[in-house]
Design a protein around this motif. Structure first.
Motif, PDB file in Angstrom:
ATOM      1  N   TYR A 153     -58.020  27.679  -6.327  1.00  0.00           N
ATOM      2  CA  TYR A 153     -57.083  26.921  -7.153  1.00  0.00           C
ATOM      3  C   TYR A 153     -57.516  26.777  -8.614  1.00  0.00           C
ATOM      4  O   TYR A 153     -56.879  26.039  -9.359  1.00  0.00           O
ATOM      5  N   GLY A 154     -58.565  27.465  -9.026  1.00  0.00           N
ATOM      6  CA  GLY A 154     -59.065  27.320 -10.388  1.00  0.00           C
ATOM      7  C   GLY A 154     -58.022  27.598 -11.452  1.00  0.00           C
ATOM      8  O   GLY A 154     -57.882  26.842 -12.411  1.00  0.00           O
ATOM      9  N   GLY A 155     -57.268  28.666 -11.301  1.00  0.00           N
ATOM     10  CA  GLY A 155     -56.231  28.990 -12.276  1.00  0.00           C
ATOM     11  C   GLY A 155     -55.174  27.907 -12.362  1.00  0.00           C
ATOM     12  O   GLY A 155     -54.732  27.529 -13.454  1.00  0.00           O
ATOM     13  N   LEU A 156     -54.792  27.386 -11.216  1.00  0.00           N
ATOM     14  CA  LEU A 156     -53.792  26.321 -11.171  1.00  0.00           C
ATOM     15  C   LEU A 156     -54.327  25.046 -11.833  1.00  0.00           C
ATOM     16  O   LEU A 156     -53.628  24.411 -12.626  1.00  0.00           O
ATOM     17  N   LEU A 157     -55.567  24.693 -11.526  1.00  0.00           N
ATOM     18  CA  LEU A 157     -56.149  23.479 -12.106  1.00  0.00           C
ATOM     19  C   LEU A 157     -56.320  23.608 -13.617  1.00  0.00           C
ATOM     20  O   LEU A 157     -56.073  22.647 -14.353  1.00  0.00           O
ATOM     21  N   ARG A 158     -56.714  24.783 -14.095  1.00  0.00           N
ATOM     22  CA  ARG A 158     -56.802  25.010 -15.546  1.00  0.00           C
ATOM     23  C   ARG A 158     -55.427  24.831 -16.186  1.00  0.00           C
ATOM     24  O   ARG A 158     -55.290  24.223 -17.247  1.00  0.00           O
ATOM     25  N   ARG A 159     -54.409  25.382 -15.528  1.00  0.00           N
ATOM     26  CA  ARG A 159     -53.042  25.249 -16.040  1.00  0.00           C
ATOM     27  C   ARG A 159     -52.602  23.788 -16.056  1.00  0.00           C
ATOM     28  O   ARG A 159     -51.984  23.323 -17.015  1.00  0.00           O
ATOM     29  N   TYR A 160     -52.960  23.026 -15.013  1.00  0.00           N
ATOM     30  CA  TYR A 160     -52.529  21.633 -14.928  1.00  0.00           C
ATOM     31  C   TYR A 160     -53.178  20.756 -15.992  1.00  0.00           C
ATOM     32  O   TYR A 160     -52.510  19.905 -16.575  1.00  0.00           O
ATOM     33  N   VAL A 161     -54.460  20.937 -16.290  1.00  0.00           N
ATOM     34  CA  VAL A 161     -55.062  20.120 -17.345  1.00  0.00           C
ATOM     35  C   VAL A 161     -54.475  20.499 -18.706  1.00  0.00           C
ATOM     36  O   VAL A 161     -54.282  19.636 -19.569  1.00  0.00           O
ATOM     37  N   ARG A 162     -54.151  21.779 -18.885  1.00  0.00           N
ATOM     38  CA  ARG A 162     -53.508  22.202 -20.135  1.00  0.00           C
ATOM     39  C   ARG A 162     -52.109  21.590 -20.254  1.00  0.00           C
ATOM     40  O   ARG A 162     -51.719  21.097 -21.310  1.00  0.00           O
ATOM     41  N   LEU A 163     -51.333  21.624 -19.164  1.00  0.00           N
ATOM     42  CA  LEU A 163     -49.997  21.027 -19.161  1.00  0.00           C
ATOM     43  C   LEU A 163     -50.072  19.535 -19.471  1.00  0.00           C
ATOM     44  O   LEU A 163     -49.228  18.999 -20.202  1.00  0.00           O
ATOM     45  N   GLU A 164     -51.073  18.861 -18.913  1.00  0.00           N
ATOM     46  CA  GLU A 164     -51.209  17.426 -19.149  1.00  0.00           C
ATOM     47  C   GLU A 164     -51.512  17.147 -20.622  1.00  0.00           C
ATOM     48  O   GLU A 164     -50.874  16.296 -21.250  1.00  0.00           O
ATOM     49  N   ALA A 165     -52.457  17.861 -21.193  1.00  0.00           N
ATOM     50  CA  ALA A 165     -52.807  17.647 -22.599  1.00  0.00           C
ATOM     51  C   ALA A 165     -51.621  17.956 -23.511  1.00  0.00           C
ATOM     52  O   ALA A 165     -51.276  17.173 -24.404  1.00  0.00           O
ATOM     53  N   ASP A 166     -50.976  19.092 -23.281  1.00  0.00           N
ATOM     54  CA  ASP A 166     -49.854  19.484 -24.135  1.00  0.00           C
ATOM     55  C   ASP A 166     -48.650  18.567 -23.948  1.00  0.00           C
ATOM     56  O   ASP A 166     -47.949  18.238 -24.907  1.00  0.00           O
ATOM     57  N   GLY A 167     -48.399  18.153 -22.714  1.00  0.00           N
ATOM     58  CA  GLY A 167     -47.283  17.251 -22.449  1.00  0.00           C
ATOM     59  C   GLY A 167     -47.495  15.886 -23.089  1.00  0.00           C
ATOM     60  O   GLY A 167     -46.554  15.289 -23.635  1.00  0.00           O
TER      61      GLY A 167
END
Length: 140
Positions: free
Chosen positions: A118-132
């Motif tokens: 799930y590393g790719g997904l988790l990287r995407r989720y922290v990025r989505l959180e910061a950008d959102g």
């Protein structure tokens, strides 16, 4: 395993903090959370809980383990052999902007396996959180 994202937001730390700790409204500004339910009423504090539902992940209950009002909070969740800490830090900048650091840190017997799966997904989720968070705070 650790996954991190950061951003600078064109809003003061007080505004960013108010949006960040209003956990039940996270689904309005980050695609990484589809549902957020607080376990108890009142302000976010050490011991407070929230149940987050995220796409492609099982719902998890998070408990606040550290909080410095207006600056940072860390919460933790234990699921299936993995202890996960979610860190949220604000740093006021001299020009009235705010730097935000978001991180997921995983440990435990299954952390390596989960990180690989799930590393790719988790990287995407922290990025989505910061950008959102940046988009929400700069919009208002």
């Amino acid at each position: 395993m650790r996954f991190e994202a950061d951003t600078e937001i064109g809003a003061d730390a007080e505004r960013v903090w108010a949006v960040l700790v209003d956990v039940e409204r996270w689904p309005e500004w980050t695609a990484s959370v589809t549902r957020a339910e607080r376990g108890e009423p009142g302000p976010l504090a050490v011991g407070a809980t929230a149940r987050l539902t995220q796409p492609k992940l099982r719902p998890a209950v998070w408990r606040v383990v550290e909080l410095t009002e207006g600056r940072e909070f860390t919460w933790a969740s234990d699921v299936s052999g993995v202890h996960t800490r979610g860190e949220h830090r604000l740093l006021p900048l001299p020009d009235g902007r705010t730097r935000v650091d978001v991180a997921i840190d995983q440990a435990g017997p299954l952390a390596g396996l989960i990180g690989r799966l799930y590393g790719g997904l988790l990287r995407r989720y922290v990025r989505l959180e910061a950008d959102g968070l940046r988009s929400r705070c700069e919009r208002s």
